[in-house]
Design an enzyme around this catalytic site. Structure first.
Site, PDB file in Angstrom:
ATOM      1  N   CYS A  24      -5.751 -64.458 -26.380  1.00 39.10           N
ATOM      2  CA  CYS A  24      -6.885 -64.808 -27.237  1.00 39.10           C
ATOM      3  C   CYS A  24      -8.014 -63.834 -26.917  1.00 39.10           C
ATOM      4  CB  CYS A  24      -7.300 -66.250 -26.959  1.00 39.10           C
ATOM      5  SG  CYS A  24      -8.599 -66.861 -28.046  1.00 39.10           S
TER       6      CYS A  24
ATOM      7  N   CYS B 277       2.789 -50.900   5.873  1.00 37.39           N
ATOM      8  CA  CYS B 277       1.905 -49.741   5.697  1.00 37.39           C
ATOM      9  C   CYS B 277       2.174 -49.076   4.356  1.00 37.39           C
ATOM     10  CB  CYS B 277       2.125 -48.745   6.840  1.00 37.39           C
ATOM     11  SG  CYS B 277       1.175 -47.224   6.650  1.00 37.39           S
TER      12      CYS B 277
END
Length: 288
Positions: free
Chosen positions: A106, A139
Site C-alpha cells: 500500500c 567475521c
C-alpha cells in the site's frame, strides 16, 4: 536526491500518509515502471499493480531488492521503504487474498514517480536481473570472501544489520551495545543463481550450530542470522534449516526481517583480496 516539496517531505522523510483516493497514481493504469520520487530507483512494475479499493496504489510484487521492510514502532504494521535511499513508501500487508500472491504493498502516490514503458524498458530490465540478500555468519571478512566465489554473485559488501544504533562504527559493534551483527549484502543475478543456491552456500561456509560466534571469534556480533527481504526468502531459509535439522544439525541460525544495512568502514571491504590472504575461520563444508 531530487528536491522535495513540503508535502513530499512530510510523507517521504517524515513517514506521513497522503489522504486516501487523492493520489495521482491511485487509478493510474499506464504500462511502465514506478520509481522512488526522491532518488529515482525503480520500485514496482505496472503489471504488478492492482485495485484494492483502499484509496492508495496497490502492488502485489516488487522489483527484486528494491524494497526494505521495517516493523513499525508499535509492532502492528510493517513499513516499506526505498532500499536505495530509505524514503518512506507506505506499508505492506499479507493474507488479504486480493491476488494469488496474497501480498499488498500500500503505497503513497506522492512517494512515486512514473516512467512510461517506452523509456523504462532497458532500465527496468537491468534492475530485474538483480536481487539482494543479507547474511551474518561470523567475521564478515570471511563470509564476503567465500560468497564472492559463487557464480552469479555480482558483489558482496560488508556492513552491519540487526541492531538499534544508527550509523554504527566497528568499535561500537564490537562493544556489544548496538545489537548489530557483522553482515554482508549480496547482490546477485537471479537468472544465473537462485536465492536458494546463495543461501545454501551461506550455510556451507560457516558453522550454523555455533551460537554467538564462529571459530575463535566470539560475541553477539558474530551470530548466525539470515535477514530476509521477502516472504519467499524467509520460506527458503526456514526450509533449508529444517533440512539441516533433519540431517542432525542443531541449527541456531536466526531468520529475521532485514532492516537498514549500514556499510562498514572502507578498510573492511574486500579485506582478504587486499591483504592477499584467506579466511581463518570460514571454509566450505558440503551439507546439502
Amino acid at each position: 536526491m531530487k528536491p522535495l516539496t513540503p508535502e513530499e517531505e512530510r510523507v517521504i522523510v517524515g513517514k506521513g500518509t497522503e489522504a486516501p483516493f487523492s493520489g495521482k497514481f491511485y487509478t493510474h493504469r499506464e504500462d511502465g515502471t514506478y520509481c522512488c520520487r526522491r532518488c529515482g530507483a525503480p520500485l514496482y512494475r505496472s503489471e504488478d499493480k492492482f485495485d484494492a479499493g483502499c484509496g492508495w496504489p496497490s502492488f502485489d510484487d516488487e522489483i527484486p531488492g528494491a524494497i526494505r521492510r521495517e516493523p513499525d514502532a508499535d509492532g502492528r504494521r510493517t513499513e516499506i521503504l526505498c532500499a536505495a535511499c530509505g524514503g518512506h513508501l507506505g506499508h505492506v500487508f499479507s493474507g488479504e487474498g486480493f491476488t494469488p500472491k496474497n501480498v499488498r504493498h500500500c503505497v503513497n502516490s506522492i512517494s512515486l514517480d512514473f516512467i512510461p514503458a517506452t523509456k523504462s524498458e532497458k532500465r527496468a530490465a537491468a534492475e530485474i536481473r538483480r536481487d539482494t540478500a543479507y547474511f551474518a555468519g561470523g567475521c564478515f571478512w570471511g563470509v564476503e570472501y567465500m560468497l564472492k566465489k559463487l557464480k552469479g554473485v555480482e558483489s558482496v559488501r560488508s556492513g552491519y544489520m540487526g541492531g538499534m544504533t544508527v550509523d554504527p562504527t566497528y568499535e561500537q559493534v564490537c562493544s556489544h551495545t548496538t545489537g548489530h551483527a557483522e553482515t554482508v549484502e549480496v547482490v546477485f543475478d537471479p537468472t544465473q543463481v537462485s536465492y536458494e543456491t546463495v543461501a545454501k552456500r551461506f550455510f556451507e561456509i560457516h558453522d550454523p550450530t555455533q551460537a554467538d560466534g564462529q571459530g575463535p571469534d566470539l560475541g553477539d556480533q558474530y551470530r548466525s542470522e539470515v535477514f530476509y527481504t521477502s516472504p519467499e526468502q524467509k520460506a527458503v531459509a526456514e526450509d533449508l534449516i529444517r533440512r539441516l535439522e533433519a540431517k542432525g544439525y542443531d541449527v541456531v541460525t536466526r531468520v529475521t526481517p532485514a532492516s537498514r544495512f549500514y556499510p562498514a568502514e572502507e578498510y573492511h571491504q574486500n579485506y582478504y583480496e587486499r591483504k592477499g590472504s584467506t579466511p581463518y575461520c570460514h571454509t566450505y563444508t558440503k551439507r546439502f
